[in-house]
Write a protein that holds these residues in place. Structure first.
Motif, mmCIF file in Angstrom:
data_model
loop_
_atom_site.group_PDB
_atom_site.id
_atom_site.type_symbol
_atom_site.label_atom_id
_atom_site.label_comp_id
_atom_site.label_asym_id
_atom_site.label_seq_id
_atom_site.Cartn_x
_atom_site.Cartn_y
_atom_site.Cartn_z
ATOM 1 N N THR A 1 1.017 -1.619 -0.124
ATOM 2 C CA THR A 1 -0.039 0.555 0.066
ATOM 3 C C THR A 1 1.090 1.168 0.477
ATOM 4 O O THR A 1 0.565 2.190 -0.823
ATOM 5 C CB THR A 1 -0.745 -0.189 1.106
ATOM 6 O OG1 THR A 1 -1.829 -1.296 1.399
ATOM 7 C CG2 THR A 1 -2.038 1.028 1.008
ATOM 8 N N ALA A 2 1.883 1.217 0.498
ATOM 9 C CA ALA A 2 2.985 2.569 1.185
ATOM 10 C C ALA A 2 3.636 2.612 -0.699
ATOM 11 O O ALA A 2 3.582 3.067 -0.847
ATOM 12 C CB ALA A 2 3.467 2.480 2.022
ATOM 13 N N LYS A 3 3.587 1.692 -0.945
ATOM 14 C CA LYS A 3 4.048 1.604 -2.534
ATOM 15 C C LYS A 3 3.496 2.196 -3.325
ATOM 16 O O LYS A 3 4.206 3.001 -4.104
ATOM 17 C CB LYS A 3 5.432 0.604 -2.861
ATOM 18 C CG LYS A 3 5.836 0.662 -4.026
ATOM 19 C CD LYS A 3 6.223 -1.509 -3.993
ATOM 20 C CE LYS A 3 7.299 -1.102 -6.009
ATOM 21 N NZ LYS A 3 8.001 -2.513 -6.234
ATOM 22 N N SER A 4 2.477 2.060 -3.413
ATOM 23 C CA SER A 4 1.380 2.441 -4.521
ATOM 24 C C SER A 4 1.184 3.624 -4.443
ATOM 25 O O SER A 4 1.514 4.552 -4.761
ATOM 26 C CB SER A 4 0.422 1.539 -4.047
ATOM 27 O OG SER A 4 0.141 1.655 -3.074
ATOM 28 N N ASN A 5 1.191 4.379 -2.720
ATOM 29 C CA ASN A 5 0.777 5.947 -2.634
ATOM 30 C C ASN A 5 2.068 6.578 -3.043
ATOM 31 O O ASN A 5 2.035 7.404 -3.689
ATOM 32 C CB ASN A 5 0.586 5.564 -1.517
ATOM 33 C CG ASN A 5 -0.465 5.481 -0.769
ATOM 34 O OD1 ASN A 5 -1.882 4.678 -1.258
ATOM 35 N ND2 ASN A 5 -0.560 4.724 0.708
ATOM 36 N N ALA A 6 3.720 5.837 -2.679
ATOM 37 C CA ALA A 6 4.229 6.287 -2.876
ATOM 38 C C ALA A 6 4.864 6.702 -4.506
ATOM 39 O O ALA A 6 5.462 7.398 -5.072
ATOM 40 C CB ALA A 6 6.362 6.599 -2.925
ATOM 41 N N GLY B 1 2.427 9.622 2.241
ATOM 42 C CA GLY B 1 3.117 9.848 3.193
ATOM 43 C C GLY B 1 3.285 11.109 3.738
ATOM 44 O O GLY B 1 3.687 11.482 2.960
ATOM 45 N N GLY B 2 3.764 10.525 5.262
ATOM 46 C CA GLY B 2 4.714 12.422 5.776
ATOM 47 C C GLY B 2 2.776 13.320 5.889
ATOM 48 O O GLY B 2 1.937 12.502 6.184
ATOM 49 N N LEU C 1 -5.471 12.260 8.674
ATOM 50 C CA LEU C 1 -6.022 10.895 9.999
ATOM 51 C C LEU C 1 -4.743 9.488 9.481
ATOM 52 O O LEU C 1 -4.633 8.903 10.632
ATOM 53 C CB LEU C 1 -7.288 10.464 9.091
ATOM 54 C CG LEU C 1 -7.924 9.320 9.541
ATOM 55 C CD1 LEU C 1 -8.171 8.791 11.223
ATOM 56 C CD2 LEU C 1 -9.172 9.275 8.805
ATOM 57 N N ASN C 2 -4.231 9.445 8.566
ATOM 58 C CA ASN C 2 -3.352 8.286 8.116
ATOM 59 C C ASN C 2 -1.788 8.572 8.636
ATOM 60 O O ASN C 2 -1.840 7.068 8.981
ATOM 61 C CB ASN C 2 -2.630 8.622 6.507
ATOM 62 C CG ASN C 2 -3.422 7.891 5.306
ATOM 63 O OD1 ASN C 2 -3.485 6.889 5.633
ATOM 64 N ND2 ASN C 2 -2.390 7.376 3.944
ATOM 65 N N CYS C 3 -1.702 10.172 9.065
ATOM 66 C CA CYS C 3 0.038 9.607 9.574
ATOM 67 C C CYS C 3 -0.591 9.770 10.930
ATOM 68 O O CYS C 3 0.337 8.664 11.878
ATOM 69 C CB CYS C 3 0.256 11.505 9.796
ATOM 70 S SG CYS C 3 0.925 12.056 8.712
#
Length: 844
Positions: free
Chosen positions: A285-290, A363-364, A380-382
């Motif tokens: 998931t993090a990879k797809s967002n980045a 992210g971030g 909220l994601n943080c």
């Protein structure tokens, strides 16, 4: 001095002033009739007009008009001087059925079939719902003719449009055609002005029904605090209560009462949260967002959201704006938007309670360049990221403690265990094996309880601040040595500690914090309180530094944290050797310095056991409460920059296909204008409506260009040079009032115009049965035959303009030859003559 009588009023004309013609309107205004006169040295020109509602049959051709002109000139010379003739016939094409408008209507049935998918939801509709070009006016011109060359009377005429040397075309567009993109934007802007809350929109029936089952909130609180409850603690968590409420709502809500169809709602939620369809790990998931953000950086339009303060076009906020706009226009309006927003907030709470990252957010910390709603979602994601990281760290820590406990229990009692350590381990294990709870579902109350135990444990443990016993304390929370530096009062290396990350903040929280700090005033007490409020992060870093570097002093911390506040210089000692001596800067030595006070109160506590600078549980609940309290109008105002962002991107995309240079500048100017409007806290809806009108004008021009390209079959051009010429012709039609047809009726554009008129003529004169056969013939051959002997190629001219010119002596044969002119307009319901007849006044 000359007098012109008119309605018992005398108008004085002085030829000594200037040679300017004077006109007076006569008859009724709607007839637009004028008479006038112009006086010059030896010349007088009289202007006369004739206006009739119907064309007299004897003057319905060139021969009759020549008779009028000759009689008005009154020339007695024989032979008569030649009469120059200019003729212009105008033909109107209104039947476009042979080349239908290429706009395809959206397919709404696919929504119910589950075939829409993210691609369809992610696109704004575009184009006119009706044909944007209503008429084509063809003007055929014979600019230079003489009386003996051409014949035009009541029996025969030489004026064939195909033989005219000059063709020119005008197009008449539909005024304010209905355009899909413009309608979407207008309806969305109306939504921003509504006053109703979500509860008012969806009704209070469900809330009242819940109230009957739980009549008093105190009963719910007593159930939570009752020690002998038989309900597991896990069943009383916020997530379970929310999901129970959701099931209850779905159970009591009938399908026909639902504002938004369940199939459409599921499709939209799947488009907004595509990761819900398949299981994905946090890394994926993090990879797809980045990756989405990286791809967006490569896009030339990526900075548009910065200008509009919206959100990246691959983000969840952007996709939500598109879905809200679609739902508002097609699937129920205000009630459907409220329903979608309610389900969206419930999905966010579910993800928070179950530690699922929100798809489509970078992210971030929150990006303050984006709109506030996007910042709230990032916040909220943080919180979810911090919660996941904390839970993972706890699992690792408890796992290591469990292994140590197993090893220590297998050993013989050769070594005693300190009581504090035993108490800490037992308390941790007791909390670890609490029934009905897992590490993923610990709420903030347990976190606070754990921190209090840690603080009490440290208070009971023997330690000092900078004393001799510091060297015996085990270092915790180390990362790596810092530039091979050594502690000033020890031979140990200086280590970089593991510190807490600063608390992320959204722009509304920053403004709120700024207001609080500003209200403290400029007094010494206020300044001191302001400094203490701002030193929470500094105190946390000092405690982490002390835990990682036992035996350190303030100077060691300053060397790592703020090197410029530690001044070093080379000095020569008593032995004559050079050595480096350091000391704190002047600002660090000021009495009452906040750094010194914080250092004295800081305890050696690693970051994992400190009170959190960022309380993710509290902040997440604040965000979810903020989102739940938003009215549909508030949501629309939050998403307005994203909708305008999407609309501008759509216009740029469509314009790049048609390549209309004049529109590029228009879009750029409109973007600059709306960026100023959106940055203002209170939106000016009148100016925003004007901006939407500008976008609609651009959309209309693009649809007009597509319609003309379809009519002139640019994509079907047989030759490259013909295609290029047709593209230039269509582009000129959009920008100029009248365009000359190169090659007249024999050129590429002229041939197509001729064919359009022929098809319209045949369609108008054929019977329905014959039209079916004609349609079958056109299916076999797309280029119909022109020049059918039974059907004329062109209809009767809608207007005929004829200009007659000559030079004859007036009023006598020995007078000077002067120019005479007669302009004739012959239309179906109008006959108009305007003449200018000059006379020699030298001897008269």
């Amino acid at each position: 001095m000359y007098l012109i009588p008119h309605n018992n009023v005398y108008i004085f004309l002085s030829c000594a002033i200037s040679q300017v013609p004077m006109f007076v309107q006569i008859q009724q205004k709607w007839r637009r009739m004028y008479i006038g006169e112009c006086q010059g040295p030896g010349v007088r020109t009289e202007f006369e007009m004739v206006h009739l509602r119907k064309v007299p049959s004897q003057y319905n051709h060139l021969s009759g008009l020549l008779d009028i002109f000759k009689s008005k000139t009154g020339c007695t010379l024989s032979p008569l001087p030649p009469i120059n003739i200019a003729i212009r016939f105008t033909y109107i094409l209104q039947d476009w059925q042979q080349y239908s408008w290429p706009q395809q209507p959206p397919d709404f049935d696919t929504l119910l079939c589950g075939e829409v998918g993210g691609v369809e939801f992610g696109k704004l509709p575009f184009g006119a719902c009706e044909e944007p070009i209503s008429e084509l006016h063809l003007a055929t011109t014979w600019p230079h003719l003489t009386e003996g060359i051409v014949v035009d009377n009541d029996v025969y005429s030489d004026l064939d449009p195909l033989q005219a040397p000059h063709w020119s075309v005008r197009v008449r567009t539909v005024e304010n055609p209905q355009c899909l993109l413009g309608d979407f934007l207008r309806e969305f802007l109306k939504l921003c002005c509504r006053k109703e809350s979500t509860e008012e929109v969806l009704g209070r029936g469900l809330t009242e029904e819940e109230g009957k089952e739980n009549s008093d909130i105190s009963s719910a609180l007593s159930k939570l605090t009752e020690p002998a409850t038989a309900v597991p603690i896990s069943k009383l968590s916020v997530s379970n209560m929310v999901h129970s409420a959701r099931k209850h709502i779905q159970r009591h809500r009938r399908i026909d009462e639902s504002p938004l169809n369940s199939d459409i709602l599921n499709s939209i939620l799947l488009y907004l949260f595509p990761d819900a369809a398949v299981e994905k790990s946090s890394e994926k998931t993090a990879k797809s967002n980045a990756c989405g953000k990286t791809d967006q950086d490569k896009n030339s339009d990526y900075n548009l959201f910065l200008q509009l303060k919206s959100a990246p076009s691959d983000s969840l906020t952007y996709r939500l704006a598109l879905c809200v706009c679609l739902v508002n226009f097609y699937h129920g309006g205000l009630r459907a938007v409220a329903h979608l927003w309610q389900e969206f907030v419930l999905e966010l709470r579910y993800r928070w309670e179950n530690n699922f990252l929100i798809y489509g957010l970078a992210g971030g910390p929150p990006d303050l360049r984006c709109c506030l709603l996007h910042q709230k979602l990032q916040m909220l994601n943080c919180c979810i990221e911090r919660k996941r990281a904390r839970d993972e760290a706890r699992k690792v820590l408890e796992g290591s403690k469990e292994r140590e406990r197993c090893l220590s229990s297998g050993r013989q009692n050769s070594r005693s265990v300190p009581e504090s350590t035993t108490a800490m381990t037992s308390s941790s294990l007791t909390r670890e094996v609490s029934p009905g709870k897992s590490w993923d579902s610990w709420s903030d109350s347990e976190d606070e309880f754990f921190e209090c135990l840690s603080d009490q444990e440290e208070m009971e443990a023997p330690h000092t601040h900078g004393g001799k016993d510091d060297s015996k304390i085990k270092a915790e929370g180390r990362m790596h040595p810092y530039n091979n530096m050594v502690l000033l009062n020890s031979t140990e290396l200086l280590y970089v500690p593991v510190t807490q990350e600063p608390a992320p903040m959204t722009e509304d929280l920053l403004e709120e914090q700024s207001e609080v700090l500003a209200k403290l005033g400029t007094s010494a007490e206020g300044a001191h309180l302001r400094a203490r409020m701002q030193s929470a992060c500094l105190l946390s870093d000092m405690e982490s530094f002390k835990a990682a570097n036992p035996g350190c002093v303030l100077e060691d911390f300053v060397r790592w944290y703020s090197p410029r506040d530690y001044l070093e210089e080379e000095v020569v000692n008593e032995m004559g050797n050079k050595m480096v001596k350091g000391e704190l800067s002047a600002r660090m030595k000021i009495p009452g310095n906040m750094w010194v006070e914080a250092w004295e109160t800081a305890r050696a506590t690693p970051a994992r056991r400190q009170r959190r600078l960022f309380d993710d549980t509290k902040e997440a609940e604040k965000v979810l409460h903020y989102l739940a309290m938003q009215k549909p109008a508030d949501l629309s105002r939050h998403l307005l920059p994203c909708i305008f962002h999407a609309a501008i991107l759509k216009l740029k995309e469509e314009e790049s296909v048609e390549d209309i240079p004049s529109l590029k500048k228009t879009i750029q100017q409109a973007t600059s204008q709306v960026s100023k409007l959106l940055h203002h806290p209170n939106h000016d809806y009148k100016k925003l409506e004007d901006f939407i009108n500008q976008l609609m004008a651009v959309e209309t021009v693009i649809t007009q260009a597509r319609s003309l390209k379809a009519k002139f079959a640019i994509s079907e051009g047989e030759k490259a040079e013909d295609t290029e010429e047709l593209e230039m012709f269509v582009s000129s039609l959009l920008e100029e009032p009248e365009v000359e047809v190169i090659g007249a009726g024999q050129g590429p554009a002229g041939s197509i115009i001729h064919r359009l008129f022929v098809n319209a003529q045949r369609a108008a004169l054929l019977t329905p049965l014959e039209e079916d056969f004609s349609h079958a013939a056109r299916t076999e051959d797309k280029k119909p035959t022109v020049g059918n002997s039974n059907v004329p190629d062109f209809p009767s001219p809608a207007g005929r303009e004829i200009v007659l010119r000559t030079c004859v002596p007036r009023p006598a044969s020995y007078s000077k030859a002067l120019p005479q002119r007669l302009f004739c307009v012959l239309m179906r319901d109008e006959f108009r003559l305007a003449g200018a007849f000059s006379s020699d006044t030298s001897f008269f």
